[in-house]
Design a protein around this motif. Structure first.
Motif, PDB file in Angstrom:
ATOM      1  N   LYS A 329       0.914  -1.228   0.064  1.00  0.00           N
ATOM      2  CA  LYS A 329       0.099   0.005  -0.065  1.00  0.00           C
ATOM      3  C   LYS A 329       0.844   1.318   0.092  1.00  0.00           C
ATOM      4  O   LYS A 329       0.330   2.363  -0.227  1.00  0.00           O
ATOM      5  CB  LYS A 329      -0.779  -0.044   1.296  1.00  0.00           C
ATOM      6  CG  LYS A 329      -1.938  -1.121   1.289  1.00  0.00           C
ATOM      7  CD  LYS A 329      -2.930  -0.896   0.294  1.00  0.00           C
ATOM      8  CE  LYS A 329      -4.081  -2.183   0.480  1.00  0.00           C
ATOM      9  NZ  LYS A 329      -5.211  -2.084  -0.369  1.00  0.00           N
ATOM     10  N   LYS A 330       1.989   1.114  -0.001  1.00  0.00           N
ATOM     11  CA  LYS A 330       3.237   2.268   0.207  1.00  0.00           C
ATOM     12  C   LYS A 330       3.912   2.600  -1.143  1.00  0.00           C
ATOM     13  O   LYS A 330       4.897   3.304  -1.012  1.00  0.00           O
ATOM     14  CB  LYS A 330       3.954   2.064   1.359  1.00  0.00           C
ATOM     15  CG  LYS A 330       3.108   2.195   2.641  1.00  0.00           C
ATOM     16  CD  LYS A 330       4.014   2.116   3.741  1.00  0.00           C
ATOM     17  CE  LYS A 330       4.665   3.233   4.328  1.00  0.00           C
ATOM     18  NZ  LYS A 330       5.334   3.248   5.654  1.00  0.00           N
ATOM     19  N   VAL A 331       3.784   1.536  -2.256  1.00  0.00           N
ATOM     20  CA  VAL A 331       4.474   1.859  -3.462  1.00  0.00           C
ATOM     21  C   VAL A 331       3.531   2.377  -4.601  1.00  0.00           C
ATOM     22  O   VAL A 331       2.604   1.849  -4.661  1.00  0.00           O
ATOM     23  CB  VAL A 331       4.991   0.288  -3.599  1.00  0.00           C
ATOM     24  CG1 VAL A 331       5.831   0.534  -5.146  1.00  0.00           C
ATOM     25  CG2 VAL A 331       5.963  -0.076  -2.586  1.00  0.00           C
ATOM     26  N   MET A 332       4.146   3.163  -5.084  1.00  0.00           N
ATOM     27  CA  MET A 332       3.449   3.833  -6.396  1.00  0.00           C
ATOM     28  C   MET A 332       3.828   3.949  -7.603  1.00  0.00           C
ATOM     29  O   MET A 332       5.436   4.059  -7.803  1.00  0.00           O
ATOM     30  CB  MET A 332       3.173   5.281  -5.797  1.00  0.00           C
ATOM     31  CG  MET A 332       2.101   5.421  -4.677  1.00  0.00           C
ATOM     32  SD  MET A 332       1.952   7.059  -3.978  1.00  0.00           S
ATOM     33  CE  MET A 332       3.135   7.078  -2.753  1.00  0.00           C
ATOM     34  N   PHE A 333       3.307   4.098  -8.663  1.00  0.00           N
ATOM     35  CA  PHE A 333       4.115   4.223 -10.124  1.00  0.00           C
ATOM     36  C   PHE A 333       4.070   5.500 -10.524  1.00  0.00           C
ATOM     37  O   PHE A 333       3.157   6.557 -10.090  1.00  0.00           O
ATOM     38  CB  PHE A 333       3.200   3.600 -11.071  1.00  0.00           C
ATOM     39  CG  PHE A 333       3.416   4.085 -12.597  1.00  0.00           C
ATOM     40  CD1 PHE A 333       4.215   3.605 -13.111  1.00  0.00           C
ATOM     41  CD2 PHE A 333       2.498   4.988 -13.120  1.00  0.00           C
ATOM     42  CE1 PHE A 333       4.517   4.118 -14.668  1.00  0.00           C
ATOM     43  CE2 PHE A 333       2.655   5.479 -14.384  1.00  0.00           C
ATOM     44  CZ  PHE A 333       3.526   5.071 -15.222  1.00  0.00           C
ATOM     45  N   SER A 334       5.095   5.873 -11.101  1.00  0.00           N
ATOM     46  CA  SER A 334       5.393   7.401 -11.601  1.00  0.00           C
ATOM     47  C   SER A 334       6.036   6.950 -13.103  1.00  0.00           C
ATOM     48  O   SER A 334       6.966   6.109 -13.069  1.00  0.00           O
ATOM     49  CB  SER A 334       5.898   8.381 -10.855  1.00  0.00           C
ATOM     50  OG  SER A 334       7.047   8.463 -10.930  1.00  0.00           O
ATOM     51  N   SER A 335       5.983   7.895 -13.899  1.00  0.00           N
ATOM     52  CA  SER A 335       6.597   7.874 -15.139  1.00  0.00           C
ATOM     53  C   SER A 335       7.917   8.789 -15.281  1.00  0.00           C
ATOM     54  O   SER A 335       8.878   8.231 -16.031  1.00  0.00           O
ATOM     55  CB  SER A 335       5.816   8.159 -16.370  1.00  0.00           C
ATOM     56  OG  SER A 335       5.712   9.888 -16.267  1.00  0.00           O
ATOM     57  N   ASP A 336       7.911   9.745 -14.463  1.00  0.00           N
ATOM     58  CA  ASP A 336       9.139  10.645 -14.457  1.00  0.00           C
ATOM     59  C   ASP A 336       9.106  11.070 -15.963  1.00  0.00           C
ATOM     60  O   ASP A 336      10.283  11.668 -16.321  1.00  0.00           O
ATOM     61  CB  ASP A 336      10.649   9.857 -13.941  1.00  0.00           C
ATOM     62  CG  ASP A 336      11.158  11.151 -13.676  1.00  0.00           C
ATOM     63  OD1 ASP A 336      10.971  12.177 -12.915  1.00  0.00           O
ATOM     64  OD2 ASP A 336      12.535  11.109 -14.421  1.00  0.00           O
ATOM     65  N   GLY A 337       8.173  10.879 -16.771  1.00  0.00           N
ATOM     66  CA  GLY A 337       8.151  11.501 -17.964  1.00  0.00           C
ATOM     67  C   GLY A 337       8.383  13.125 -18.291  1.00  0.00           C
ATOM     68  O   GLY A 337       8.331  13.739 -17.318  1.00  0.00           O
ATOM     69  N   TYR A 338       9.066  13.242 -19.551  1.00  0.00           N
ATOM     70  CA  TYR A 338       9.629  14.854 -19.508  1.00  0.00           C
ATOM     71  C   TYR A 338       9.548  14.969 -20.908  1.00  0.00           C
ATOM     72  O   TYR A 338       9.691  14.257 -21.723  1.00  0.00           O
ATOM     73  CB  TYR A 338      10.837  15.116 -18.601  1.00  0.00           C
ATOM     74  CG  TYR A 338      12.027  14.216 -19.341  1.00  0.00           C
ATOM     75  CD1 TYR A 338      12.936  14.726 -20.485  1.00  0.00           C
ATOM     76  CD2 TYR A 338      12.206  12.959 -18.929  1.00  0.00           C
ATOM     77  CE1 TYR A 338      13.890  14.167 -21.019  1.00  0.00           C
ATOM     78  CE2 TYR A 338      13.104  12.170 -19.716  1.00  0.00           C
ATOM     79  CZ  TYR A 338      13.914  12.816 -20.635  1.00  0.00           C
ATOM     80  OH  TYR A 338      15.065  11.911 -21.291  1.00  0.00           O
ATOM     81  N   ALA A 339       9.219  16.456 -21.364  1.00  0.00           N
ATOM     82  CA  ALA A 339       9.581  16.797 -22.573  1.00  0.00           C
ATOM     83  C   ALA A 339       8.615  16.382 -23.652  1.00  0.00           C
ATOM     84  O   ALA A 339       8.053  16.897 -24.271  1.00  0.00           O
ATOM     85  CB  ALA A 339      10.878  16.804 -22.724  1.00  0.00           C
ATOM     86  N   PHE A 340       8.390  15.004 -24.038  1.00  0.00           N
ATOM     87  CA  PHE A 340       8.041  14.221 -24.973  1.00  0.00           C
ATOM     88  C   PHE A 340       6.892  13.389 -24.644  1.00  0.00           C
ATOM     89  O   PHE A 340       7.082  12.503 -23.665  1.00  0.00           O
ATOM     90  CB  PHE A 340       8.963  13.726 -25.965  1.00  0.00           C
ATOM     91  CG  PHE A 340      10.039  14.303 -26.492  1.00  0.00           C
ATOM     92  CD1 PHE A 340      10.031  15.525 -27.393  1.00  0.00           C
ATOM     93  CD2 PHE A 340      11.320  14.279 -25.753  1.00  0.00           C
ATOM     94  CE1 PHE A 340      10.976  16.159 -27.717  1.00  0.00           C
ATOM     95  CE2 PHE A 340      12.553  15.304 -25.952  1.00  0.00           C
ATOM     96  CZ  PHE A 340      12.207  16.249 -27.087  1.00  0.00           C
TER      97      PHE A 340
END
Length: 857
Positions: A329-340
């Motif tokens: 319950k304490k782990v999450m997704f993110s893309s760290d997507g940037y620019a494109f």
């Protein structure tokens, strides 16, 4: 087993994704090289990118998505023929991303502003990068000729932070800030000193200013100071703090980016209820991050950047390490997507592949069942982040004092930050006579002009009594001159009972940025600052609101207000009768995030009490004002009148606004003694402070009991405190030490001031309490013996507290210590207003004038 694996794969492939950390997209004609979206790591040389496995894999994936040949030229041709919105929609739809939280502190050429991302994803939130904000503030100040000091910087920085739930610069359609972010790892490392001194921070600021503009803050002391200030504000708004940990660009010292360095923060008692997100899987410190999440309840994990920047094996290994100890319950997704837009798609695609592999192995190893793994999918990809960042709820504001960061669940404002349906904004202030007043402006005008420039108000506003809307004699205030009501945006909130309106508390300025010496809220802040600077103390307060619910009847063709019912103290029937009103009151207070500790029917006919949560005194005063607004408005909605006047009926019990007072030092209650052997169960600091309040109590009443009717309430044998004494759990004493449940035997945690009523301006009254306590600390006063019986039985031995407002004003006139701390001009005005009250209500023709007070208080 095959069916189970298909079930898991389907869950992974179809799961909604909440992207908890990303950056802005840039326009297609940006000069930023498109190759960077395929590079293995943000610091990798682009010339090497085409030879990497990651590049080749990513290029194939993008070409397949766009239906082009698998070459960089083919992908670029497709992009050149498309709009950025088209490209973005393709990528986000294919990725299944429903929400993007953007850290726009990373500046690109021709990047889209946050608002523009709304066209391609249903929900967009903002992550505010604190170091970037600090640099922008200092840079703009330098350009505008500001001579920065630590105090002016802090006021600007904290003020800006607190304004972000309500607006973004350049737009009235705000993108909600859902959290803060620190890149301290890039600047000075994660071993943050939570007790950085003012002197150290001042020296750090001076060093930064010497380097000139553009500002880049690298001084460790200043960075640590900014971090601590930001974490205090994060607690105010129930914001999480994202922290860059682990790897990144080449200018980062990886040795200082190990999250284990955060122990100072995690174990500081002030921040035990903060919420901290370790970004980027803390790679290569993923095991350390997992350990921290398992040991510290405030630590959460995010695996963006590690996915997709690492090799397939590296991604799987890193995520597995995160899950070794960390709760799912304490782990999450993110893309760290940037620019494109492609970076968002690639991260989502890799995340699904990695999560399937990790969870499938966990099922094969017997760590998880298929059902548990499917639940983990939805949690890690979306639900954990939704709950953590309050994405599907309104913004929460916790008003914690700038002087003290302890989160004690006494907070303010649950707000719908979109504000699209708000029409009007009420700008509130409380005058010297304790009356609530407001100016109302359309929301557009508020956002365009008023929030920065305020509203004009006559100087006479702080010279008015309850009897006349004009300046009283001897206040030195007249109809000549004007001040500005400047909204304190940290108090801005939607009105729960009228959702098309907002309200906000205002400070009084001579002109924007120059506070007026008569301003009640500033007076409280100023004496609080003295208490902090001289003794490193913060005063906390909790109010008990007593009020009557009255109904209107006609008697001899005249309207008369009579009690709502005739039940008595803690009557269940009285509570049942008022239940619809009280439920709505509590719900409204909860929407404002004002804690209610308990409520019950009081001893008077139609009388009730609502005890508010305990918090720092500045927050407590703000909370009290809003609570009164709520109670009166909800009662009016139900056809009743709620009044806080001290003695509504001379033959019945009066209404007080008893306040409980304690002292804290670095977030710890220091009013209580350290052991049961101390004198009276309180510390030396606590005794000296309380002794000061007792010593000044006769003059203090001019602030806490400010109208003649107040003294009809302060009578013997009515639990209002009529004699100059104190007692242990003695409700007939004006000052009562209290030992609530949970406090060790023999110790007291706070003291209660009983001669305090609903006509008092809470900011001025609490300021006077602090001033009294400061004098006690300075003179090292000690308490006399407590009175443990009814003081009226000792009337021949005890001094009577002022039996009239005239007596308390006479005491105030002799009180040079209060005058020095509160300000001579303010005290002169208070005495003038009080004398006007005395003159009006003492006239024979006005003997029943007090009855009209039910409509004012």
């Amino acid at each position: 087993m095959m069916m189970d694996e298909l079930r898991l794969r389907q869950a992974v492939e179809t799961a909604e994704l909440v992207d908890a950390h990303a950056h802005n997209i840039v326009a297609l004609d940006s000069s930023l090289p498109f190759l960077s979206c395929f590079s293995e790591a943000s610091g990798k040389a682009l010339s090497d990118a085409p030879s990497t496995l990651t590049f080749k894999r990513s290029l194939r994936d993008i070409a397949e998505l766009y239906g082009t040949e698998s070459s960089l030229q083919g992908v670029q041709e497709f992009r050149s023929c498309s709009e950025i919105e088209t490209i973005s929609k393709i990528c986000f739809k294919a990725a299944g991303i429903s929400t993007v939280l953007i850290d726009d502190g990373l500046i690109f050429d021709k990047m889209l502003v946050i608002e523009q991302h709304r066209s391609v994803v249903p929900f967009v939130g903002r992550i505010l990068r604190i170091e970037r904000l600090a640099e922008d503030i200092i840079d703009k100040g330098i350009q505008n000729g500001i001579s920065w000091t630590l105090d002016t910087f802090t006021d600007n920085f904290v003020g800006r932070l607190k304004s972000y739930p309500f607006f973004n610069e350049g737009t009235t359609d705000a993108i909600r800030v859902v959290g803060l972010k620190s890149i301290a790892a890039y600047r000075s490392g994660l071993e943050i000193n939570t007790n950085v001194t003012t002197k150290e921070a001042e020296e750090g600021l001076a060093e930064v200013l010497l380097d000139g503009s553009p500002v880049r803050i690298t001084n460790k002391n200043l960075i640590d100071y900014i971090f601590v200030q930001s974490l205090e504000v994060a607690l105010c708004f129930d914001w999480p703090m994202q922290i860059h940990t682990g790897f990144g660009d080449k200018d980062l010292d990886l040795r200082q980016a190990n999250p284990l360095h955060l122990r100072n923060i995690l174990e500081d008692h002030r921040f035990l209820d903060s919420r901290i997100v370790l970004l980027h899987a803390s790679y290569p410190f993923s095991s350390e991050a997992s350990y921290l999440a398992s040991v510290y309840h405030q630590v959460y994990l995010d695996f963006g950047l590690a996915v997709p920047k690492l090799s397939v094996h590296g991604m799987i290994s890193s995520v597995k390490k995160l899950l070794e100890l960390a709760p799912l319950k304490k782990v999450m997704f993110s893309s760290d997507g940037y620019a494109f837009p492609e970076t968002f798609y690639l991260a989502a695609k890799r995340a699904r592949e990695v999560m399937f592999s990790v969870l499938r192995d966990a099922c094969n190893d017997g760590d998880l069942s298929i059902s548990e793994a499917v639940e983990a999918v939805t949690d890690i990809f979306a639900e954990n982040a939704k709950k953590f960042y309050r994405i599907d709820t309104a913004v929460t504001y916790r008003h914690v004092s700038h002087a003290s960061s302890k989160l004690d669940n006494h907070v303010k404002k649950d707000i719908n930050s979109t504000q699209q349906d708000v029409v009007l904004v009420r700008v509130l202030w409380v005058d010297a006579s304790g009356q609530h007043r407001c100016r109302v402006v359309p929301q557009k005008r508020f956002n365009d002009i008023v929030k920065e420039n305020g509203l004009g108000l006559t100087c006479a506003s702080m010279g008015m009594s309850s009897a006349m809307d004009g300046p009283a004699d001897e206040t030195n205030l007249t109809g000549t001159g004007e001040i500005r009501l400047i909204p304190d945006l940290s108090t801005r909130c939607k009105i729960p009972w009228l959702m098309q309106e907002e309200m906000v508390l205002a400070d009084m300025h001579l002109k924007p940025g120059q506070l007026w010496e008569y301003c009640p809220r500033e007076t409280l802040r100023r004496v609080s600052k003295v208490l902090k600077q001289e003794f490193n103390l913060v005063m906390n307060a909790g109010f008990e609101n007593e009020f009557y619910l009255l109904k209107s009847i006609l008697r001899d063709c005249q309207e008369e207000w009579v009690p709502f019912d005739t039940s008595r103290y803690c009557s269940t029937s009285a509570f049942d009768a008022a239940s619809p009103i009280l439920h709505e009151v509590v719900n409204s207070l909860q929407l404002l995030n004002i804690d209610v500790e308990q409520l019950h029917a009081e001893a008077g006919s139609g009388q009730f009490e609502i005890a508010l949560g305990y918090t720092t005194c500045t927050n407590a005063a703000d909370n009290l004002i809003y609570a009164r607004e709520v109670i009166r408005a909800v009662a009016r909605k139900h056809g009743l009148l709620a009044t806080f006047m001290p003695k509504y009926a001379l033959d019945d019990i009066g209404s007080g606004s008893h306040v409980h007072i304690s002292l804290s030092q670095n977030g710890k209650n220091v009013f209580a003694a350290s052991d049961g052997l101390s004198r009276h169960g309180m510390s030396k600091i606590g005794e000296e402070f309380m002794a000061g309040v007792l010593d000044h109590l006769p003059s203090l009443l001019a602030f806490t009991a400010p109208i003649p009717n107040s003294y009809d309430r302060i009578q013997p044998n009515t639990w209002s405190g009529a004699y100059l004494c104190w007692g242990k759990e003695n409700r007939e004493a004006p000052l009562r030490t209290a030992c609530p449940p949970g406090v060790p035997d023999g110790l007291v945690s706070n003291f209660e001031i009983k001669p305090f009523d609903g006509c008092a301006n809470p900011h001025l009254a609490l300021a006077a309490v602090i001033a009294s306590g400061i004098d006690g600390l300075r003179r090292h006063l000690s308490l006399s013996n407590p009175v443990d019986e009814n003081p009226d039985m000792l009337r021949d031995k005890l001094q009577r507290l002022p039996a009239s407002l005239a007596e308390s004003v006479a005491a105030l006139a002799k009180d040079t210590a209060l005058e020095a701390l509160l300000g001579e001009k303010l005290v002169v005005a208070i005495k003038g207003v009080r004398k006007a009250e005395i003159n009006h209500y003492s006239r024979s023709e006005n003997k029943d004038a007090y009855k009209k007070l039910i409509h004012l208080y």
